[in-house]
Each structure stands twice: as C-alpha cells, then as structure tokens.
Design a protein around this motif. Structure first.
Motif, mmCIF file in Angstrom:
data_model
loop_
_atom_site.group_PDB
_atom_site.id
_atom_site.type_symbol
_atom_site.label_atom_id
_atom_site.label_comp_id
_atom_site.label_asym_id
_atom_site.label_seq_id
_atom_site.Cartn_x
_atom_site.Cartn_y
_atom_site.Cartn_z
ATOM 1 N N ALA A 180 57.669 41.623 41.754
ATOM 2 C CA ALA A 180 57.786 40.417 42.513
ATOM 3 C C ALA A 180 56.661 39.399 42.661
ATOM 4 C CB ALA A 180 58.082 40.873 43.817
ATOM 5 N N ASN A 181 55.514 39.654 42.400
ATOM 6 C CA ASN A 181 54.514 38.719 42.339
ATOM 7 C C ASN A 181 53.566 38.750 41.099
ATOM 8 O OD1 ASN A 181 54.588 38.318 45.298
ATOM 9 N ND2 ASN A 181 53.525 40.487 45.537
ATOM 10 N N MET A 182 52.834 37.517 40.910
ATOM 11 C CA MET A 182 52.229 37.146 39.680
ATOM 12 C C MET A 182 50.781 36.951 40.133
ATOM 13 S SD MET A 182 53.901 33.834 38.306
ATOM 14 C CE MET A 182 53.689 32.322 39.316
ATOM 15 N N LYS A 183 49.610 36.924 39.267
ATOM 16 C CA LYS A 183 48.378 36.708 39.643
ATOM 17 C C LYS A 183 47.753 35.862 38.309
ATOM 18 C CE LYS A 183 46.030 40.480 37.278
ATOM 19 N NZ LYS A 183 45.072 41.807 37.478
ATOM 20 N N ILE A 184 46.683 35.197 38.717
ATOM 21 C CA ILE A 184 46.023 34.275 37.854
ATOM 22 C C ILE A 184 45.697 35.180 36.424
ATOM 23 C CG2 ILE A 184 44.110 32.856 37.465
ATOM 24 C CD1 ILE A 184 44.135 32.072 40.133
ATOM 25 N N TRP A 185 45.884 34.925 35.598
ATOM 26 C CA TRP A 185 45.481 35.431 34.172
ATOM 27 C C TRP A 185 44.555 34.630 33.530
ATOM 28 C CZ3 TRP A 185 45.544 40.344 33.447
ATOM 29 C CH2 TRP A 185 45.373 40.821 32.251
ATOM 30 N N ASN A 186 44.895 33.597 32.978
ATOM 31 C CA ASN A 186 43.933 32.744 32.274
ATOM 32 C C ASN A 186 43.961 31.227 32.565
ATOM 33 O OD1 ASN A 186 43.013 34.602 30.144
ATOM 34 N ND2 ASN A 186 45.127 34.233 29.226
ATOM 35 N N ALA A 187 42.800 30.714 33.117
ATOM 36 C CA ALA A 187 42.827 29.542 33.587
ATOM 37 C C ALA A 187 41.581 28.731 33.911
ATOM 38 C CB ALA A 187 43.305 29.534 35.137
ATOM 39 N N THR A 188 41.424 27.347 33.949
ATOM 40 C CA THR A 188 40.504 26.589 34.341
ATOM 41 C C THR A 188 40.545 26.261 35.637
ATOM 42 O OG1 THR A 188 39.944 25.759 32.192
ATOM 43 C CG2 THR A 188 38.990 24.242 33.934
ATOM 44 N N ALA A 189 39.628 26.688 36.531
ATOM 45 C CA ALA A 189 39.884 26.557 38.108
ATOM 46 C C ALA A 189 38.716 25.551 38.664
ATOM 47 C CB ALA A 189 39.709 27.658 38.724
ATOM 48 N N ARG A 190 39.323 24.464 39.360
ATOM 49 C CA ARG A 190 38.383 23.225 39.899
ATOM 50 C C ARG A 190 38.243 23.896 41.192
ATOM 51 N NH1 ARG A 190 41.269 18.498 39.471
ATOM 52 N NH2 ARG A 190 41.471 18.808 41.927
ATOM 53 N N TRP A 191 36.992 23.778 41.691
ATOM 54 C CA TRP A 191 36.586 24.094 43.186
ATOM 55 C C TRP A 191 36.522 22.755 43.912
ATOM 56 C CZ3 TRP A 191 32.468 22.981 45.951
ATOM 57 C CH2 TRP A 191 32.172 23.271 47.571
ATOM 58 N N GLY A 192 37.173 22.721 44.824
ATOM 59 C CA GLY A 192 37.074 21.267 45.366
ATOM 60 C C GLY A 192 37.903 19.939 44.680
ATOM 61 N N PRO A 193 37.864 18.938 45.328
ATOM 62 C CA PRO A 193 38.506 17.744 44.810
ATOM 63 C C PRO A 193 37.552 17.258 43.330
ATOM 64 C CG PRO A 193 37.224 16.808 46.536
ATOM 65 C CD PRO A 193 37.176 18.630 46.729
ATOM 66 N N GLN A 194 36.457 17.624 43.195
ATOM 67 C CA GLN A 194 35.584 17.029 42.153
ATOM 68 C C GLN A 194 34.968 18.237 41.320
ATOM 69 O OE1 GLN A 194 33.109 13.985 43.648
ATOM 70 N NE2 GLN A 194 34.800 12.512 43.542
ATOM 71 N N GLY A 195 35.108 19.550 41.522
ATOM 72 C CA GLY A 195 34.472 20.439 40.743
ATOM 73 C C GLY A 195 33.232 21.114 41.628
ATOM 74 N N PRO A 196 32.772 22.022 41.130
ATOM 75 C CA PRO A 196 32.508 22.272 39.584
ATOM 76 C C PRO A 196 33.707 23.157 39.337
ATOM 77 C CG PRO A 196 31.142 24.121 40.841
ATOM 78 C CD PRO A 196 31.765 22.868 42.115
ATOM 79 N N TYR A 197 33.878 23.063 38.004
ATOM 80 C CA TYR A 197 34.696 24.120 37.271
ATOM 81 C C TYR A 197 34.384 25.506 36.891
ATOM 82 C CZ TYR A 197 36.899 19.419 36.888
ATOM 83 O OH TYR A 197 37.530 18.123 36.961
ATOM 84 N N MET A 198 35.142 26.348 36.817
ATOM 85 C CA MET A 198 34.994 27.556 36.288
ATOM 86 C C MET A 198 36.204 28.254 35.416
ATOM 87 S SD MET A 198 35.273 29.517 40.144
ATOM 88 C CE MET A 198 34.266 27.764 40.628
ATOM 89 N N GLU A 199 35.895 29.461 34.905
ATOM 90 C CA GLU A 199 36.796 30.035 33.754
ATOM 91 C C GLU A 199 37.139 31.343 34.273
ATOM 92 O OE1 GLU A 199 38.472 28.386 31.323
ATOM 93 O OE2 GLU A 199 37.458 26.427 31.669
ATOM 94 N N VAL A 200 38.305 31.590 34.166
ATOM 95 C CA VAL A 200 39.119 32.890 34.417
ATOM 96 C C VAL A 200 39.749 33.477 33.373
ATOM 97 C CG1 VAL A 200 40.699 34.356 35.822
ATOM 98 C CG2 VAL A 200 39.384 32.359 37.017
ATOM 99 N N ARG A 201 39.364 34.608 32.795
ATOM 100 C CA ARG A 201 40.261 35.213 31.645
ATOM 101 C C ARG A 201 40.566 36.660 32.097
ATOM 102 N NH1 ARG A 201 39.424 30.990 30.826
ATOM 103 N NH2 ARG A 201 38.474 29.903 28.815
ATOM 104 N N LYS A 202 42.029 36.906 31.648
ATOM 105 C CA LYS A 202 42.659 38.329 32.063
ATOM 106 C C LYS A 202 42.103 38.607 33.529
ATOM 107 C CE LYS A 202 43.015 39.587 27.361
ATOM 108 N NZ LYS A 202 42.625 40.589 25.996
ATOM 109 N N GLY A 203 42.419 37.771 34.382
ATOM 110 C CA GLY A 203 42.195 38.055 35.643
ATOM 111 C C GLY A 203 40.814 38.065 36.386
ATOM 112 N N VAL A 204 39.811 37.965 35.478
ATOM 113 C CA VAL A 204 38.466 38.110 35.977
ATOM 114 C C VAL A 204 37.451 36.677 35.586
ATOM 115 C CG1 VAL A 204 38.335 40.588 35.859
ATOM 116 C CG2 VAL A 204 37.649 39.211 33.800
ATOM 117 N N ILE A 205 36.636 36.578 36.475
ATOM 118 C CA ILE A 205 35.519 35.303 36.252
ATOM 119 C C ILE A 205 34.850 35.833 34.993
ATOM 120 C CG2 ILE A 205 33.694 36.348 37.429
ATOM 121 C CD1 ILE A 205 35.183 32.788 37.987
#
Length: 204
Positions: free
Chosen positions: A161-186
């Motif tokens: 019924a649910n799903m979680k982040i798997w692979n992503a570039t995530a931006r914190w706040g409106p301008q960053g910083p950016y960080m990377e998530v792979r297979k659900g972990v930082i």
C-alpha cells in the motif's frame, strides 16, 4: 675534579632529568588529500559546485539520522570538468552535501533527514519489493515533508500500500544543500578513498 667541573656535571644532570620528566608533545598529523570527479547520472560534469563533507550520526537508514557539519567542514569546488580536490581531510566516512559555488556558504550545524524515511501511498498497491519509476516518464520534482524536495527522476520502492524513497537527489530547503539517497539510505563515501572518488548526482 674542581668546583667548576662539578657544577657543570650537576647542571647537565639536572637538564637531563627535566627533559626526561616532561612528556613528549604529540605530533599533529596533517590531514589527507582526496580528489575525484563529480558528474550527473547522465555523465554531465557537475561544474562549479561547492562540495561539503559532513558526518551522519544515528541511523544511516534515515529513521533517526542527522547530518552534522563541523564549524569549518572540509570543502572543495569542482572545476568545469567536475573535478575536485579536498585537503586536510580527517579519514572517515562522510556524506557529501553540495550546492552551486555562487550560493551562500551559510549552512546549519545540523540537518535532520528523518523526513527522507517517510512513506507515501503507492499508486500500485499490488506491487511489493520492487522499484517504481525506473522506466517511463521520469517523476517530476516533488515536495517531501516540510523541508525536502525530491528532484526530477527520483524513484520509489514498492511496499504494498505504501512506497518509500529509493534513489533520489534531495534538496533541503528552497536552495539546498543537496544530498544523495541510494536504495533507501543516505550515500556515504570513504575519504580519502583507495583511488579517485567518483560522485554521482541522480537527477542530473
């Protein structure tokens, strides 16, 4: 032996005793150098990006994890080819935050990434334990919680019924910083590595 000779011997013995009784000062080890290249998943160089090394405390799988930044964290700026070099790095596992070199250098001392562990309703509730979004049109930018944005092309992992982040570039706040998530972990990298370090931004 005359008085002068006896006095010289006594002074030499005293000096030897004083030197022997004082503990040796530890030699400060210079920080290591780490270099590599930063590209997007497409192969495009991530040019003129400021890279910041930060430590992750708590649960690496995001549930209670926090990114902690030193007062003066190790930083480097990529050139037009995406190449970078850090100096004076204490060997350890780090997560790499990044932002355009022209952005403000002001960063919080701590960033909670617990929100990245949240789940959301899956559009494919019959699927379980498979990635979602790896084929077809890329997922557009998506707000995630109050502080994060998942950039274009992120993927999820089906959990019924649910799903979680798997692979992503995530931006914190409106301008960053950016960080990377792979297979659900930082993403964590060893600095310095055994060779040139290759960093990849998922959404570029």
């Amino acid at each position: 032996m005359g008085p002068t000779s006896l006095r010289s011997v006594a002074l030499l013995a005293l000096a030897t005793f004083v030197c022997a009784s004082q503990p040796a000062k530890p030699q400060s080890k210079p920080g290591a150098t780490a270099s590599g290249v930063f590209t997007g998943r497409s192969g495009k160089p991530m040019a003129r990006m400021r890279l910041i090394l930060a430590e992750v405390s708590g649960d690496r799988e995001l549930s209670f994890a926090k990114i902690k930044l030193a007062v003066n964290p190790p930083t480097a700026v990529t050139n037009d080819k995406g190449e970078f070099q850090f100096t004076s790095v204490t060997p350890a596992m780090y997560t790499v935050l990044y932002q355009p070199a022209s952005a403000s250098k002001a960063l919080p001392a701590e960033i909670s990434i617990k929100a990245l562990a949240a789940v959301t309703q899956s559009p494919m509730p019959l699927l379980r334990d498979v990635p979602i979004g790896e084929s077809g049109p890329p997922n557009p930018d998506r707000l995630w919680g109050r502080t994060f944005t998942l950039l274009k092309g992120h993927t999820f992992y089906a959990q019924g019924a649910n799903m979680k982040i798997w692979n992503a570039t995530a931006r914190w706040g409106p301008q960053g910083p950016y960080m990377e998530v792979r297979k659900g972990v930082i993403v964590l990298e060893q600095f310095p590595g055994h060779g040139p370090i290759k960093l990849v931004a998922w959404s570029y």
